[in-house]
Design an enzyme around this catalytic site. Structure first.
Site, mmCIF file in Angstrom:
data_model
loop_
_atom_site.group_PDB
_atom_site.id
_atom_site.type_symbol
_atom_site.label_atom_id
_atom_site.label_comp_id
_atom_site.label_asym_id
_atom_site.label_seq_id
_atom_site.Cartn_x
_atom_site.Cartn_y
_atom_site.Cartn_z
ATOM 1 C CD GLU A 251 -2.784 -1.403 2.386
ATOM 2 O OE1 GLU A 251 -3.418 -2.476 2.531
ATOM 3 O OE2 GLU A 251 -2.893 -0.436 3.175
ATOM 4 C CD GLU B 69 -4.374 -8.166 2.022
ATOM 5 O OE1 GLU B 69 -3.176 -7.836 2.049
ATOM 6 O OE2 GLU B 69 -5.304 -7.458 2.497
HETATM 7 O O1 G3I Z 1 -3.626 -9.740 19.225
HETATM 8 C C1 G3I Z 1 -3.905 -8.482 19.802
HETATM 9 C C2 G3I Z 1 -4.630 -8.710 21.116
HETATM 10 O O2 G3I Z 1 -3.704 -9.328 22.024
HETATM 11 C C3 G3I Z 1 -5.064 -7.355 21.678
HETATM 12 O O3 G3I Z 1 -5.842 -7.602 22.849
HETATM 13 C C4 G3I Z 1 -5.975 -6.681 20.595
HETATM 14 C C5 G3I Z 1 -6.458 -5.336 21.091
HETATM 15 O O4 G3I Z 1 -5.518 -4.353 20.808
HETATM 16 O O5 G3I Z 1 -5.201 -6.463 19.395
HETATM 17 C C6 G3I Z 1 -4.829 -7.716 18.831
HETATM 18 O O6 G3I Z 1 -4.045 -7.421 17.717
HETATM 19 C C7 G3I Z 1 -4.864 -7.085 16.576
HETATM 20 C C8 G3I Z 1 -4.455 -8.031 15.423
HETATM 21 O O7 G3I Z 1 -5.178 -7.643 14.231
HETATM 22 C C9 G3I Z 1 -4.784 -9.472 15.733
HETATM 23 O O8 G3I Z 1 -6.100 -9.733 15.680
HETATM 24 C C10 G3I Z 1 -4.486 -5.661 16.190
HETATM 25 O O9 G3I Z 1 -4.967 -4.792 17.228
HETATM 26 C C11 G3I Z 1 -5.204 -5.315 14.872
HETATM 27 O O10 G3I Z 1 -4.745 -4.043 14.406
HETATM 28 C C12 G3I Z 1 -4.822 -6.342 13.806
HETATM 29 O O11 G3I Z 1 -5.609 -6.012 12.690
HETATM 30 C C13 G3I Z 1 -5.116 -6.546 11.454
HETATM 31 C C14 G3I Z 1 -4.802 -5.340 10.537
HETATM 32 O O12 G3I Z 1 -4.479 -5.814 9.209
HETATM 33 C C15 G3I Z 1 -3.617 -4.545 11.048
HETATM 34 O O13 G3I Z 1 -2.450 -5.352 11.067
HETATM 35 C C16 G3I Z 1 -6.252 -7.362 10.852
HETATM 36 O O14 G3I Z 1 -6.421 -8.551 11.643
HETATM 37 C C17 G3I Z 1 -5.921 -7.764 9.410
HETATM 38 O O15 G3I Z 1 -7.045 -8.387 8.804
HETATM 39 C C18 G3I Z 1 -5.559 -6.504 8.617
HETATM 40 O O16 G3I Z 1 -5.160 -6.923 7.331
HETATM 41 C C19 G3I Z 1 -4.941 -5.882 6.364
HETATM 42 C C20 G3I Z 1 -3.763 -6.319 5.501
HETATM 43 O O17 G3I Z 1 -2.623 -6.477 6.299
HETATM 44 C C21 G3I Z 1 -3.507 -5.295 4.422
HETATM 45 N N1 G3I Z 1 -4.719 -5.054 3.624
HETATM 46 C C22 G3I Z 1 -5.924 -4.724 4.383
HETATM 47 C C23 G3I Z 1 -6.172 -5.777 5.462
HETATM 48 C C24 G3I Z 1 -7.422 -5.451 6.241
HETATM 49 O O18 G3I Z 1 -7.249 -4.236 6.949
#
Ligand code: G3I
Length: 360
Positions: free
Chosen positions: A155, A261
Site C-alpha cells: 500500500e 486478500e
Molecule cells: O492480538 C492483539 C490482542 O492481544 C489485543 O488484545 C488486541 C487489542 O488491541 O489487538 C490484537 O491485535 C490485533 C491483530 O489484528 C490481531 O487480531 C491488532 O490490534 C489489529 O490491528 C490487527 O488487525 C489486522 C490489521 O491488518 C492490522 O495489522 C487485521 O487482523 C488484518 O485483517 C488486517 O489486514 C490488512 C492487511 O494487512 C492489508 N490489507 C488490508 C487488510 C485489512 O485491513
C-alpha cells in the site's frame, strides 16, 4: 457375550470406515484438491490453535497461509534490535506440519510501522535507511528458504488515485525506499518471490496505472520484483469486466499475480476505518446465490486471464464470516467469505469450487 463383542467391533469398524470415507470425500472436495495453483487463507494462529473444527476446514481446503497480523513489523520488533520471533515460529511450525506454503505479509507497511520507528526517523532521517536494511536482512534472512514469498512493500499509493502515500518511509527516504526494500529482501533470500501488494487496483485505473509504472521503473533499474499482489477486497457491485481488464493489464507484465486478500462484500465503505455504509441488513438466499456467482467468476477470470506460469495463487482474507476483519474495521454487518459464522460452507464456497473445476 462373544456375539456382543463381535457386534461392537463391527460397529466401531464401520463407524471408522464411514468417518474415513467422509474425511476422504471432504479432502477430495476440498478447494486445494481442485486447484492448479496454491489456495490460501489468512490466519490468526491463536484462533486456529484454539479451534479444531476451524483447523480441520483449514487443512482440508488450503495449502498456503498468510498471517493476518503476526508477521508485521509492529508485532515483531519491540525496540531497535529486539525481535520477538515466537509467534512467527509457531505459524511456520503449523505450515510445515501441514505441508502448507507460508507467505510473508509484510515487510514495509505504513500501518504496521511502530510509533518508535516513526519518532526516531523524524529525529534522525539518516537512521531510517539503515534500520530498514537491518530489519529486512535479519527478518528475511532468518526465514530464508522457509517463507516462500513476501509482500515486500504494501500500500505505497494513496487509497484512491495514483499519488504516493505520504508515509514515513516515503517522506524520509523518498520513492527510492521501495527499490531499497526489494534489493535488501532479495539479497537476504535470493529464492524468495517478492511482491508489491495493494488494494483497489482491480477497480481504480489511475491507481493500477501508477502501480504498473512503478513496476516498470523498478524493472528498468534491475530491481528484483517478481510479483504483483491484488488484495481483491471487492464489493458485489464491482463489474467483472473492470476486474478482468485490470488482471489482463497486470498479467501482460509477465509478473506472478497473487490474489492475496480476497473477500467480497455486499455493503460499501469509503476505505477508512469505521467508514462502512450498511445497505443490506440481512443475507437473503438470492444474495447468497449472487455472491456464489461472483466468487465463481473471479476464480474463472483468474484462471483464464493469468497464464499458468504466473498463477501464484488465490488467498482468502479469513475464510469464515465469523473471523473476518470487515465488520470490526468498517463497523458494518456483512457476509464476505466462503464459510458462515457456524463454519458451514456457503453457496460462495461451492461457487469457488465450481470456478476451480470449470473446463476452460
Ligand atoms: O492480538 C492483539 C490482542 O492481544 C489485543 O488484545 C488486541 C487489542 O488491541 O489487538 C490484537 O491485535 C490485533 C491483530 O489484528 C490481531 O487480531 C491488532 O490490534 C489489529 O490491528 C490487527 O488487525 C489486522 C490489521 O491488518 C492490522 O495489522 C487485521 O487482523 C488484518 O485483517 C488486517 O489486514 C490488512 C492487511 O494487512 C492489508 N490489507 C488490508 C487488510 C485489512 O485491513
Amino acid at each position: 457375550m462373544l456375539f456382543n463383542k463381535i457386534l461392537k467391533i463391527t460397529c466401531v469398524t464401520l463407524l471408522l470406515l464411514v468417518m474415513h470415507a467422509c474425511n476422504k470425500k471432504q479432502k477430495e472436495n476440498g478447494l486445494k484438491a481442485n486447484a492448479e495453483f496454491p489456495i490460501g487463507t489468512a490466519i490468526k494462529i491463536e484462533t486456529l490453535n484454539a479451534d479444531f473444527e476451524l483447523q480441520d476446514l483449514q487443512k482440508s481446503n488450503f495449502n498456503s497461509i498468510t498471517s493476518a497480523s503476526d508477521m508485521k513489523m509492529n508485532r515483531i520488533i519491540e525496540s531497535e534490535g529486539v525481535y520477538n520471533w515466537s509467534r512467527i515460529d509457531g505459524i511456520l511450525n503449523y505450515a510445515q506440519n501441514n505441508n502448507q506454503r507460508l507467505f510473508g505479509h509484510n515487510l514495509i507497511w505504513h500501518s504496521s510501522t511502530p510509533k518508535w520507528v516513526e519518532e526516531k526517523a523524524l529525529k534522525d532521517t539518516l537512521w531510517l535507511a539503515g534500520f530498514m536494511k537491518d530489519y529486512i536482512t535479519t527478518y528475511v534472512g532468518r526465514y530464508k528458504g522457509k517463507v516462500a514469498g513476501w509482500d515486500v512493500v504494501n500500500e505505497a499509493f494513496e487509497s484512491a488515485g495514483g499519488a504516493m502515500r505520504e508515509t514515513i518511509w516515503y517522506s524520509v527516504m523518498g520513492k527510492d525506499y521501495i527499490a531499497k526494500a526489494f534489493t535488501y529482501a532479495h539479497e537476504a533470500d535470493p529464492n524468495a518471490v517478492l511482491f508489491y501488494n495493494d488494494f483497489n487496483i482491480e477497480r481504480d485505473t489511475l491507481k493500477l496505472n501508477a502501480t504498473l509504472k512503478l513496476i516498470e521503473d523498478l524493472r528498468e533499474k534491475n530491481i528484483p520484483i517478481h510479483g504483483l499482489g491484488f488484495q481483491m477486497h471487492i464489493r458485489m457491485d464491482i463489474p467483472d469486466e473492470v476486474i478482468a481488464n485490470a488482471l489482463k493489464k497486470a498479467a501482460d507484465t509477465g509478473l506472478k499475480i497473487h490474489l492475496s486478500e480476497v473477500d467480497i462484500i455486499f455493503n460499501t465503505h469509503n476505505d477508512t476505518q469505521y467508514g462502512g455504509e450498511q445497505i443490506y441488513t440481512e443475507l437473503t438466499d438470492d444474495m447468497k446465490k449472487a455472491q456464489a456467482e461472483k466468487y465463481k467468476n473471479l476464480v474463472i477470470m483468474y484462471r483464464s486471464i493469468v497464464p499458468k506460469a504466473q498463477q501464484y495463487g488465490i488467498t482468502f482474507w479469513d475464510f469464515t464470516d465469523r473471523d473476518s476483519w470487515i465488520d470490526g474495521f468498517f463497523s458494518i454487518t456483512d457476509w464476505p467469505t466462503i464459510y458462515d459464522d457456524n463454519l458451514q460452507p456457503k453457496p460462495a464456497y461451492f461457487g469457488v469450487l465450481e470456478g476451480l473445476k470449470e473446463e476452460l
